[in-house]
Design a protein around this motif. Structure first.
Motif, PDB file in Angstrom:
ATOM      1  N   CYS A  71     -95.797  69.923  21.522  1.00 18.53           N
ATOM      2  CA  CYS A  71     -94.443  70.378  21.214  1.00 18.53           C
ATOM      3  C   CYS A  71     -93.517  70.194  22.409  1.00 18.53           C
ATOM      4  N   ASN A  72     -92.264  69.933  22.097  1.00 18.58           N
ATOM      5  CA  ASN A  72     -91.217  69.891  23.116  1.00 18.58           C
ATOM      6  C   ASN A  72     -90.070  70.795  22.681  1.00 18.58           C
ATOM      7  N   GLU A  75     -85.261  67.232  39.321  1.00 16.42           N
ATOM      8  CA  GLU A  75     -84.820  66.219  38.365  1.00 16.42           C
ATOM      9  C   GLU A  75     -83.941  66.840  37.282  1.00 16.42           C
ATOM     10  N   PHE A  76     -84.332  68.009  36.794  1.00 18.20           N
ATOM     11  CA  PHE A  76     -83.540  68.682  35.765  1.00 18.20           C
ATOM     12  C   PHE A  76     -82.159  69.038  36.301  1.00 18.20           C
ATOM     13  N   ALA A  77     -82.130  69.574  37.525  1.00 17.91           N
ATOM     14  CA  ALA A  77     -80.842  69.924  38.129  1.00 17.91           C
ATOM     15  C   ALA A  77     -79.983  68.690  38.335  1.00 17.91           C
ATOM     16  N   ASP A  78     -80.613  67.588  38.713  1.00 18.03           N
ATOM     17  CA  ASP A  78     -79.883  66.342  38.919  1.00 18.03           C
ATOM     18  C   ASP A  78     -79.293  65.843  37.601  1.00 18.03           C
ATOM     19  N   ILE A 130     -96.286  71.133  36.321  1.00 17.60           N
ATOM     20  CA  ILE A 130     -94.947  70.561  36.485  1.00 17.60           C
ATOM     21  C   ILE A 130     -95.012  69.050  36.276  1.00 17.60           C
ATOM     22  N   ALA A 131     -94.159  68.555  35.386  1.00 13.36           N
ATOM     23  CA  ALA A 131     -94.079  67.116  35.120  1.00 13.36           C
ATOM     24  C   ALA A 131     -93.140  66.489  36.149  1.00 13.36           C
ATOM     25  N   LYS A 132     -93.705  65.962  37.204  1.00 12.48           N
ATOM     26  CA  LYS A 132     -92.915  65.419  38.306  1.00 12.48           C
ATOM     27  C   LYS A 132     -91.999  64.288  37.818  1.00 12.48           C
ATOM     28  N   GLY A 133     -90.760  64.368  38.237  1.00 15.34           N
ATOM     29  CA  GLY A 133     -89.796  63.341  37.879  1.00 15.34           C
ATOM     30  C   GLY A 133     -89.247  63.442  36.470  1.00 15.34           C
ATOM     31  N   CYS A 134     -89.563  64.533  35.780  1.00 16.99           N
ATOM     32  CA  CYS A 134     -89.147  64.677  34.381  1.00 16.99           C
ATOM     33  C   CYS A 134     -88.116  65.777  34.221  1.00 16.99           C
ATOM     34  N   GLY A 135     -87.128  65.514  33.374  1.00 17.99           N
ATOM     35  CA  GLY A 135     -86.206  66.536  32.942  1.00 17.99           C
ATOM     36  C   GLY A 135     -86.774  67.252  31.729  1.00 17.99           C
ATOM     37  N   HIS A 136     -85.882  67.729  30.869  1.00 20.46           N
ATOM     38  CA  HIS A 136     -86.316  68.535  29.723  1.00 20.46           C
ATOM     39  C   HIS A 136     -87.132  67.732  28.718  1.00 20.46           C
ATOM     40  N   PHE A 137     -86.796  66.451  28.540  1.00 21.58           N
ATOM     41  CA  PHE A 137     -87.483  65.634  27.540  1.00 21.58           C
ATOM     42  C   PHE A 137     -88.642  64.894  28.210  1.00 21.58           C
ATOM     43  N   ILE A 138     -89.723  65.605  28.408  1.00 28.38           N
ATOM     44  CA  ILE A 138     -90.841  65.097  29.191  1.00 28.38           C
ATOM     45  C   ILE A 138     -91.482  63.889  28.514  1.00 28.38           C
TER      46      ILE A 138
END
Length: 323
Positions: A129-130, A247-250, A291-299
């Motif tokens: 799920c996302n 990444e999310f903040a960016d 933590i999904a490194k380099g990923c925003g909300h849509f992993i």
């Protein structure tokens, strides 16, 4: 995967668009009773999972392991599916989360019988799920205990917040701008609150017409109610994955929100991290948030290979448990 339309017996005349991959056995007995179901967020439809499915199939094939049946689908009003025929046409709000999980269960009944030649009661379901798909998975499991064997939560939506109140309100009488963290201003907070109200507040309608207004009442806590036992009475597996804070903040700063990174990192990311930690306590045997490194909300969009690896790990863990 094979694409097709499936009309639910409970909602005739309005087909759902689904993609199905059948069980690919190395041994006919392995994972033949397992169905992996992908639950979308509001933004990315079923096609958003296709790269993950490709990576997963290759992983399993390369390691000479079976791949279970896989199901992606567009909910009513999403992707290539029809609108929900029961929605009131002159209202911006339609069906709620309870209706969405009722539709999911009916879909699983029909897919089990017509595609997998089993009864849904005989299947072990894995929910991947996302976003809002994670609250839907929790509600589904509570409504149908003993059906779900494992969960992969990819940056769950915070179901118990309005998103706006995460940020301090400069209009409050006790607000003191001099106490704000570096890079955070009253003007920036007003902008953040306005943008999150515009895009994410539960009262904001969406093209799917999935009504989120009662979600905080349905799931007021991240850590409860506990997820029910898996088929056979065993505890379920749960993997909670969060986005990469930087990444999310960016993405929030450079995207349409245009909210400064300092504000996201001071308020939204810590609140989301706390929520994800709460989710890990939905099962007895807890684990740290991944933590999904380099990923925003849509992993699944930012790193489908990472998601495939997590699903592969779940399947291997179920095998090691003898399930």
């Amino acid at each position: 995967m094979e694409d097709r339309n499936i009309t639910l017996k409970t909602k005739p005349g309005a087909p759902l668009h689904v993609s199905i991959a059948h069980h690919q056995p190395q041994d006919e007995r392995q994972l033949s009773d397992t169905l992996v179901v992908f639950l979308n967020g509001l933004v990315l439809p079923r096609a958003g999972w296709f790269e993950t499915v490709e990576h997963l199939s290759k992983l399993r094939s390369d390691s000479n392991q079976p791949t279970p049946a896989l199901l992606c689908y567009d909910r009513y009003g999403q992707g290539k599916s029809d609108s929900d025929p029961f929605d009131i046409q002159d209202s911006p709000y339609g069906h709620d989360a309870r209706a969405a999980i009722a539709d999911l269960h009916q879909l699983l009944i029909q897919v089990s019988q017509d595609e997998l030649h089993r009864q849904v009661e005989d299947l072990r379901i894995i929910l991947v799920c996302n976003s809002i798909g994670c609250p839907l998975a929790r509600l589904y499991a509570a409504e149908h205990p003993g059906r779900v064997g494992a969960y992969l939560f990819l940056d769950s939506m915070m179901a118990n917040t309005d998103f706006v109140s995460v940020f301090p309100d400069p209009a409050e009488p006790d607000f003191d701008e001099s106490q704000l963290a570096e890079g955070v201003t009253a003007e920036g907070l007003r902008h953040a609150r306005d943008k999150f109200r515009e895009f994410f507040h539960p009262t904001v309608p969406n093209s799917e017409r999935l009504d989120r207004r009662n979600l905080r009442e349905l799931l007021p806590h991240a850590s409860e109610p506990a997820l029910p036992n898996a088929p056979g009475g065993d505890p379920p597996l749960l993997t909670v994955v969060g986005h990469d804070w930087d990444e999310f903040a960016d993405q929030c700063e450079k995207g349409p929100l245009a909210v400064p990174k300092a504000i996201i990192n001071t308020y939204m990311n810590p609140a989301w991290g706390t929520y994800n930690e709460g989710l890990t306590r939905l099962v007895q045997v807890t684990s740290d948030v991944k933590i999904a490194k380099g990923c925003g909300h849509f992993i699944q969009k930012d790193d489908p290979a990472f998601v495939a690896g997590k699903i592969d790990g779940i399947l291997n863990e179920l095998r090691n448990r003898g399930q």
